[in-house]
Design a protein around this motif. Structure first.
Motif, PDB file in Angstrom:
ATOM      1  N   GLN A   1       0.853  -1.175   0.000  1.00 39.05           N
ATOM      2  CA  GLN A   1       0.000   0.000   0.000  1.00 39.05           C
ATOM      3  C   GLN A   1       0.892   1.229   0.000  1.00 39.05           C
ATOM      4  OE1 GLN A   1      -3.855  -1.027   2.476  1.00 39.05           O
ATOM      5  NE2 GLN A   1      -2.051  -1.537   3.701  1.00 39.05           N
TER       6      GLN A   1
ATOM      7  N   VAL B   1       4.645   0.629  -0.145  1.00 33.98           N
ATOM      8  CA  VAL B   1       5.341  -0.001   0.977  1.00 33.98           C
ATOM      9  C   VAL B   1       4.641  -1.309   1.344  1.00 33.98           C
ATOM     10  CG1 VAL B   1       5.972   0.306   3.410  1.00 33.98           C
ATOM     11  CG2 VAL B   1       6.012   2.261   1.867  1.00 33.98           C
ATOM     12  N   CYS B   2       5.414  -2.315   1.709  1.00 34.01           N
ATOM     13  CA  CYS B   2       4.825  -3.558   2.195  1.00 34.01           C
ATOM     14  C   CYS B   2       4.335  -3.317   3.626  1.00 34.01           C
ATOM     15  CB  CYS B   2       5.848  -4.689   2.162  1.00 34.01           C
ATOM     16  SG  CYS B   2       5.160  -6.265   2.725  1.00 34.01           S
ATOM     17  N   THR B   3       3.026  -3.415   3.819  1.00 33.71           N
ATOM     18  CA  THR B   3       2.429  -3.145   5.127  1.00 33.71           C
ATOM     19  C   THR B   3       2.013  -4.410   5.857  1.00 33.71           C
ATOM     20  OG1 THR B   3       0.251  -2.856   4.129  1.00 33.71           O
ATOM     21  CG2 THR B   3       1.606  -0.862   4.433  1.00 33.71           C
ATOM     22  N   TYR B   4       2.103  -5.558   5.182  1.00 32.48           N
ATOM     23  CA  TYR B   4       1.734  -6.829   5.801  1.00 32.48           C
ATOM     24  C   TYR B   4       2.479  -7.936   5.073  1.00 32.48           C
ATOM     25  CZ  TYR B   4      -1.089 -10.855   7.206  1.00 32.48           C
ATOM     26  OH  TYR B   4      -1.494 -12.074   7.688  1.00 32.48           O
TER      27      TYR B   4
ATOM     28  N   LYS C   1      -5.452  -5.297   7.782  1.00 27.66           N
ATOM     29  CA  LYS C   1      -4.345  -4.411   7.411  1.00 27.66           C
ATOM     30  C   LYS C   1      -4.637  -3.535   6.195  1.00 27.66           C
ATOM     31  CE  LYS C   1      -1.485  -5.871  10.564  1.00 27.66           C
ATOM     32  NZ  LYS C   1      -0.898  -5.004  11.563  1.00 27.66           N
TER      33      LYS C   1
ATOM     34  N   THR D   1      -6.101  -0.743   4.054  1.00 28.91           N
ATOM     35  CA  THR D   1      -6.703   0.574   4.244  1.00 28.91           C
ATOM     36  C   THR D   1      -7.621   0.861   3.062  1.00 28.91           C
ATOM     37  OG1 THR D   1      -4.804   1.668   3.208  1.00 28.91           O
ATOM     38  CG2 THR D   1      -4.774   1.457   5.599  1.00 28.91           C
TER      39      THR D   1
END
Length: 113
Positions: free
Chosen positions: A89, A92-95, A110, A112
């Motif tokens: 997202q 960037v890798c958020t999960y 996770k 958004t």
């Protein structure tokens, strides 16, 4: 669920840019691994009705596209795993989940808008 193949480093750049508009999932799959097959099947079963239709899904065949997998790990700053589910997202890798911890419920928390 509609998987889009991820097959080149150049395409990865496009996917990261795309993640700035809509959440993107990358599933890194080993076609010879039973754990990977189980994780992929679980995602596909749980996806329907999960409210994630706005999330674009990419499938990376690790055996055919090893250099792309390496690039994913480097660019997104994650340790390579197989199988592995990444949520990207805003570039960037958020999960990041791997093996049997891959599941849609945790991913959904996770994502958004």
């Amino acid at each position: 669920m509609n998987w889009h193949p991820l097959t080149s480093p150049e395409q990865l750049d496009e996917v990261i840019q795309e993640s700035k508009e809509t959440p993107v999932v990358i599933f890194k799959h080993s076609t010879t691994c039973s754990i990977s097959a189980t994780a992929k099947s679980r995602i596909e079963r749980q996806w329907q009705g999960a409210g994630l239709d706005h999330v674009k899904t990419y499938y990376l065949d690790l055996l055919r596209y090893r250099p792309v997998s390496k690039e994913v790990a480097e660019v997104l700053h994650v340790e390579h795993q197989s199988p592995q589910l990444l949520l990207v997202q805003d570039g960037v890798c958020t999960y990041d989940a791997s093996h049997m911890s891959i599941g849609v419920d945790a991913l959904k928390k996770k994502v958004t808008a």
